[in-house]
Design an enzyme around this catalytic site. Structure first.
Site, PDB file in Angstrom:
ATOM      1  N   SER A   2      43.174  34.303  38.157  1.00  0.00           N
ATOM      2  CA  SER A   2      44.271  35.191  38.355  1.00  0.00           C
ATOM      3  C   SER A   2      44.228  36.336  38.018  1.00  0.00           C
ATOM      4  CB  SER A   2      45.546  34.276  37.346  1.00  0.00           C
ATOM      5  OG  SER A   2      45.511  34.452  36.300  1.00  0.00           O
ATOM      6  N   LYS A   3      45.551  36.873  38.470  1.00  0.00           N
ATOM      7  CA  LYS A   3      45.131  38.913  37.972  1.00  0.00           C
ATOM      8  C   LYS A   3      45.434  38.835  36.765  1.00  0.00           C
ATOM      9  CE  LYS A   3      48.640  42.305  38.598  1.00  0.00           C
ATOM     10  NZ  LYS A   3      47.728  42.990  37.693  1.00  0.00           N
ATOM     11  N   ARG A   4      45.430  37.814  36.018  1.00  0.00           N
ATOM     12  CA  ARG A   4      46.020  37.697  35.104  1.00  0.00           C
ATOM     13  C   ARG A   4      45.170  38.032  33.997  1.00  0.00           C
ATOM     14  NH1 ARG A   4      49.821  34.586  32.416  1.00  0.00           N
ATOM     15  NH2 ARG A   4      50.708  34.658  34.646  1.00  0.00           N
TER      16      ARG A   4
ATOM     17  N   ASP B 158      43.340  40.959  33.817  1.00  0.00           N
ATOM     18  CA  ASP B 158      43.802  42.114  33.129  1.00  0.00           C
ATOM     19  C   ASP B 158      43.905  41.879  31.965  1.00  0.00           C
ATOM     20  OD1 ASP B 158      44.374  43.004  35.628  1.00  0.00           O
ATOM     21  OD2 ASP B 158      46.497  42.164  34.866  1.00  0.00           O
TER      22      ASP B 158
END
Ligand code: GLU
Length: 507
Positions: free
Chosen positions: A264-266, A269
């Protein structure tokens, strides 16, 4: 007659394209090109609530950057357009009507509030509400209401949806080209909404109708769509178009670097890597998500890395040009299980593609950056510098970090090295060395090396004691290419001036 292979990438413009989406596009592209077929881009924007401005342009730009240029599609022309579903709106109603007429679908009038109520009630009983063959007979639809009432509701303009009437207890069995035989029993499936009274089809109906009208032969998509496959198969059957039904293939998930769960994008990050091909600025929040392009990846490295996420050639080969990928690609060698993403591997691929580039190519990329910094260097010199330091770089942006001292004297010196290598007598020795350098006329690396070695032998000074301090003076740190080569490139005056400057500053 054998049909021409036609595949489509059919994203919904609900945000930036995840790298998993790019991989789906890539596998479609490779499959099409391998079989001399067509690769289409269709924008599935029937769910206007989820529409995000800019997402469509982002998708198109991403495909272009990756070199996955569609043969047909939004922004690329083609005979069977429009390729944006919202522009095809008038086309779907007749298919929905057909399904009503042959009894494969029905009108439902239950309001959002009523359905919500049912959902809550089920939840309170630790159940899940589903609009299906078990519940449909107790709900407000054309199966339970009299034909007169249905007509009256439709004529009065009441909102409705058209739902698929999932047949009872049928086994839908299909050979997925990646997964092999998959089977579903219809008793487990609900009556999906196909069409709404605002005239918009939902994903399922639009997707099937368009695959049919666009002569799609193979559907290659993410595994999250596998549960929709039995409905899609039944739609082809109910619409009487099974003959043109495409073959299905469902790609494995891309997993987090730890190996468990969908990437995921998380994760990006948290661990500092991009999950999107291009930088994305959220139009609502203004939040920025990094992109492979802006992070300095070469598209060929990104594509090579993606190709091996879930596919392998069955050999040891890891580096593939797009042409080689087209030749080697085969859906049969796509794995069923998820593919773990390794951000280090992505960098490793980039490093490889950077090393493949000639010093001249890298110089052409580097000169504008130097210009921006106000450095007007001789391109010939830049090319020599680039040739010397390129093996230390993973990204083009590392060129500056690895070579700045060729263009600018260091402003500071690595403290640790100063502490351990700059002894009490270092300054004095370096002073003597600069005086010796002044006497030299021939300043090429070989000549200086020879003269300097003789000088050091005569002085009975060890090389070890002075080489690191000299490097520190010229470079600011303790690493870099051969010191005599640095001498030559900096030139005699600059070399001497930097050593003197270090003596003054470090004293
Ligand atoms: N619009 C769907 C998506 O966003 C397409 C799924 C499919 O390829 O059928 O992925």
């Amino acid at each position: 007659m054998e049909r021409k292979v036609r595949v489509r990438f059919a994203p919904s413009p609900t945000g930036p394209l995840h790298m998993g989406g790019v991989r789906t596009a890539l596998f479609n592209y490779l499959f099409a090109k391998k079989h001399g077929g067509d690769f289409l881009l269709r924008i599935e924007d029937t769910d206007q609530n989820r529409y995000v401005p800019g997402a469509e342009d982002y998708i198109i730009e991403s495909l272009k950057w990756c070199g996955l240029v569609p043969d047909e599609g939004v922004g690329f022309g083609g005979e069977l357009g429009p390729y944006r579903q919202s522009e095809r709106k008038p086309l779907y109603k007749k298919y929905a009507d057909h399904l009503i007429e042959n009894g494969c679908a029905y009108y439902a009038f239950d309001t959002a509030e009523e359905l919500d109520e049912l959902r809550k009630k089920a939840e309170a009983e630790k159940q899940v509400f589903s609009y299906d063959l078990h519940t449909r007979n107790g709900l407000k639809n054309s199966l339970t209401l009299s034909p007169e009432e249905v007509t009256q509701r439709l004529e009065s303009g009441e909102s409705y949806v058209i739902r698929f009437k999932m047949p009872e207890n049928r086994d839908i069995v299909e050979e997925d080209l990646i997964r092999g035989r998959v089977s579903f029993n219809t008793n487990q499936l609900d009556d999906k909404v196909l069409f709404k009274s605002d005239g918009m089809p939902t994903y399922h109906l639009a997707n099937v109708v368009d695959d049919h009208l666009m002569n799609i032969t193979h559907v290659i998509r993410g595994e999250e769509w596998l549960p929709s496959m039995p409905l899609h198969i039944l739609l082809y059957e109910s619409l009487g178009i099974s003959e043109t039904r495409p073959r299905f293939s469902h790609l494995p998930l891309i997993l987090k670097p730890e190996g468990k769960g969908k990437l995921s994008k998380r994760d990006g990050d948290k661990m500092g890597f991009p999950v999107f091909p291009l930088l994305w600025k959220d139009p609502e929040t203004g939040d920025i998500s990094r992109g492979y392009r802006e992070d300095g990846y070469f598209p060929e490295a990104f594509i090579n890395m993606l190709a091996l996420l879930g596919w392998n050639p069955g050999t040891e080969q890891e580096f593939f040009s797009i042409t080689e990928l087209i030749e080697s690609f085969d859906l049969e060698r796509v794995t069923k299980s998820g593919a773990r993403f390794d951000p280090e591997k992505a960098k490793w691929f980039n490093r490889h593609y950077l090393q493949q580039k000639s010093a001249a190519e890298l110089t052409a990329m580097f000169i504008p950056e130097l210009k921006e910094k106000g450095i007007d260097a001789d391109p010939k010199k830049v090319e020599i510098v680039v040739g010397l330091i390129k093996e230390r770089c993973e990204f083009a942006k590392d060129l500056w970090a690895q070579s700045s001292y060729f263009f600018q004297a260091p402003e500071s010196y690595d403290e640790k090295t100063v502490k351990s290598k700059w002894k009490a007598d270092t300054s004095e020795k370096l002073q003597v060395i600069t005086e010796f350098f002044e006497t030299l006329n021939d300043w090429n690396a070989e000549a200086v090396k020879e003269a300097f070695s003789a000088f050091m032998t005569a002085k009975e000074w060890g090389f070890g004691a002075v080489m690191v301090p000299i490097r520190l003076a010229l470079v600011g740190g303790s690493s870099g290419p051969d010191l005599f080569v640095i001498f030559e490139l900096l030139g005699k005056d600059e070399t001497i001036s930097r050593i003197k400057k270090a003596i003054n500053k470090i004293q």
